[in-house]
Write an enzyme that holds these catalytic residues in place. Structure first.
Site, short mmCIF file in Angstrom:
data_model
loop_
_atom_site.label_atom_id
_atom_site.label_comp_id
_atom_site.label_asym_id
_atom_site.label_seq_id
_atom_site.Cartn_x
_atom_site.Cartn_y
_atom_site.Cartn_z
N ASP A 56 -13.11 15.08 -3.24
CA ASP A 56 -13.26 16.32 -3.99
C ASP A 56 -14.62 16.32 -4.70
O ASP A 56 -15.44 15.43 -4.48
CB ASP A 56 -12.09 16.45 -4.99
N ILE A 57 -14.82 17.30 -5.56
CA ILE A 57 -16.09 17.36 -6.29
C ILE A 57 -16.09 16.27 -7.37
O ILE A 57 -15.02 15.81 -7.80
CB ILE A 57 -16.33 18.77 -6.91
N PRO A 58 -17.29 15.85 -7.82
CA PRO A 58 -17.36 14.71 -8.76
C PRO A 58 -16.46 14.85 -9.98
O PRO A 58 -15.74 13.91 -10.34
CB PRO A 58 -18.85 14.69 -9.15
N THR A 63 -9.41 5.65 11.17
CA THR A 63 -9.19 4.90 12.42
C THR A 63 -8.50 5.77 13.49
O THR A 63 -8.37 5.35 14.64
CB THR A 63 -8.33 3.65 12.16
N ARG A 82 -2.41 -3.62 15.47
CA ARG A 82 -1.28 -3.53 16.40
C ARG A 82 -1.03 -4.89 17.06
O ARG A 82 -1.99 -5.61 17.37
CB ARG A 82 -1.58 -2.50 17.51
N ASP A 89 -3.33 4.37 -1.82
CA ASP A 89 -4.23 4.91 -0.79
C ASP A 89 -4.20 6.43 -0.87
O ASP A 89 -3.61 7.09 -0.03
CB ASP A 89 -3.73 4.38 0.57
N LEU A 90 -4.85 6.96 -1.91
CA LEU A 90 -4.79 8.41 -2.12
C LEU A 90 -5.96 9.13 -1.45
O LEU A 90 -5.99 10.36 -1.40
CB LEU A 90 -4.76 8.72 -3.63
N LYS A 91 -6.92 8.38 -0.96
CA LYS A 91 -8.07 8.95 -0.22
C LYS A 91 -8.62 10.20 -0.90
O LYS A 91 -8.68 11.28 -0.31
CB LYS A 91 -7.67 9.27 1.22
N LEU A 92 -9.05 10.02 -2.15
CA LEU A 92 -9.56 11.17 -2.90
C LEU A 92 -10.82 11.73 -2.23
O LEU A 92 -11.69 10.97 -1.78
CB LEU A 92 -9.88 10.76 -4.34
N GLY A 95 1.27 -1.03 8.93
CA GLY A 95 2.36 -0.12 8.58
C GLY A 95 3.49 -0.30 9.56
O GLY A 95 4.30 -1.22 9.45
N ARG A 96 3.50 0.58 10.57
CA ARG A 96 4.62 0.61 11.51
C ARG A 96 4.85 -0.72 12.21
O ARG A 96 5.97 -1.04 12.58
CB ARG A 96 4.40 1.75 12.51
N THR A 133 -13.67 16.55 -10.47
CA THR A 133 -12.25 16.42 -10.15
C THR A 133 -11.90 14.98 -9.77
O THR A 133 -10.84 14.46 -10.15
CB THR A 133 -11.88 17.38 -8.98
N LYS A 157 0.85 -1.19 0.00
CA LYS A 157 0.00 0.00 0.00
C LYS A 157 0.89 1.25 0.00
O LYS A 157 1.80 1.38 0.82
CB LYS A 157 -0.89 0.00 1.25
#
Ligand code: C5P
Length: 223
Positions: free
Chosen positions: A66-68, A116, A175, A61-64, A203-204, A70, A35
């Site tokens: 915005d308006i439709p 999260t 975790r 994982d760009l977590k877009l 991740g970590r 874009t 990821k």
């Protein structure tokens, strides 16, 4: 173990570091995908590196949010990449989600419910009056309506979200110990799979310290 899948969050600016993470996480004990979030994607060589990756399950994982129009043009600008999963915030609204789905082709569109790192008190601070649970239920219904391919939810919400949303569930907030950093709604890998996650995101827990050993510990936890 084959039905247990893990995305390793490569949260770094360094392509050298990512190469090392990939090299040290080759295993046939569990399915591993990679990821890449905003940090790596926006780093000097990040996008190019991702464009050259072969034979890996790739999640951007760009977590877009915005308006439709874009959202739609952003997804179309990403289509030269051979990636498997892309995240969009469900709070972008139904129209944006539907527009994205119309043009996403082979890329699986994954809706982000509630981060999260937020708990009910934090939600109140930003003006939401619903509890985390009620908000996630509403967001899952919207994702179903927009025919999204997957959902990102915390391990605490998987059980009830699965009743609403029948496709892939991906859960960060994983975790192995009590060092939760900035996360709030966390669980162990074993608990997350038990609750019904298809993919966990670590991740970590994997990338901090000895990557090989950390992956071994995680695999032991879920075996
Ligand atoms: O290091 P850690 O395991 O906390 O990293 C979790 C990863 O999952 C990060 O890359 C973070 O951006 C991502 N994520 C999250 N919560 C969400 C969606 C994605 O923590 N709701």
């Amino acid at each position: 173990m084959k039905n247990k899948k893990i995305f390793i969050a490569c949260d770094t600016k360094s392509t050298k570091r990512v190469k090392k993470i990939i090299k040290e996480t080759q295993t046939n004990k569990i399915e591993v995908g990679y990821k890449f979030g905003l940090e790596f994607f926006n780093s000097k060589n990040g996008r190019k590196f991702i464009s050259k990756l072969k034979n890996k399950v790739i999640f951007i994982d760009l977590k877009l949010h915005d308006i439709p129009n874009t959202m739609k043009s952003t997804v179309s600008a990403l289509k030269d990449l051979s990636v498997d999963y892309l995240t969009v915030h469900i709070s972008s609204g139904l129209k944006a989600l539907k527009e994205v789905k119309k043009i996403s082709g082979k890329i699986k569109i994954v809706g982000v419910t509630t981060l999260t790192s937020l708990d009910s008190k934090n939600l109140k601070e930003i003006g939401y009056s619903k509890s985390v649970k009620d908000l996630v239920i509403q967001q899952s219904k919207l994702a179903r309506k927009a025919n999204l391919d997957g959902l990102v939810v915390s391990p605490h919400e998987v059980e009830f979200v699965k009743k609403i949303f029948k496709k892939e569930i991906i859960t960060p907030g994983i975790r192995l110990n009590s060092n939760i950093n900035d996360q709030k709604r966390v669980m162990t890998p074993k608990q997350a799979f038990k609750n019904g996650s298809d993919w966990i995101v670590a991740g970590r827990t994997i990338t901090k310290g000895n990557v090989k050993n950390n992956l071994k510990k995680l695999i032991n936890n879920v075996s």
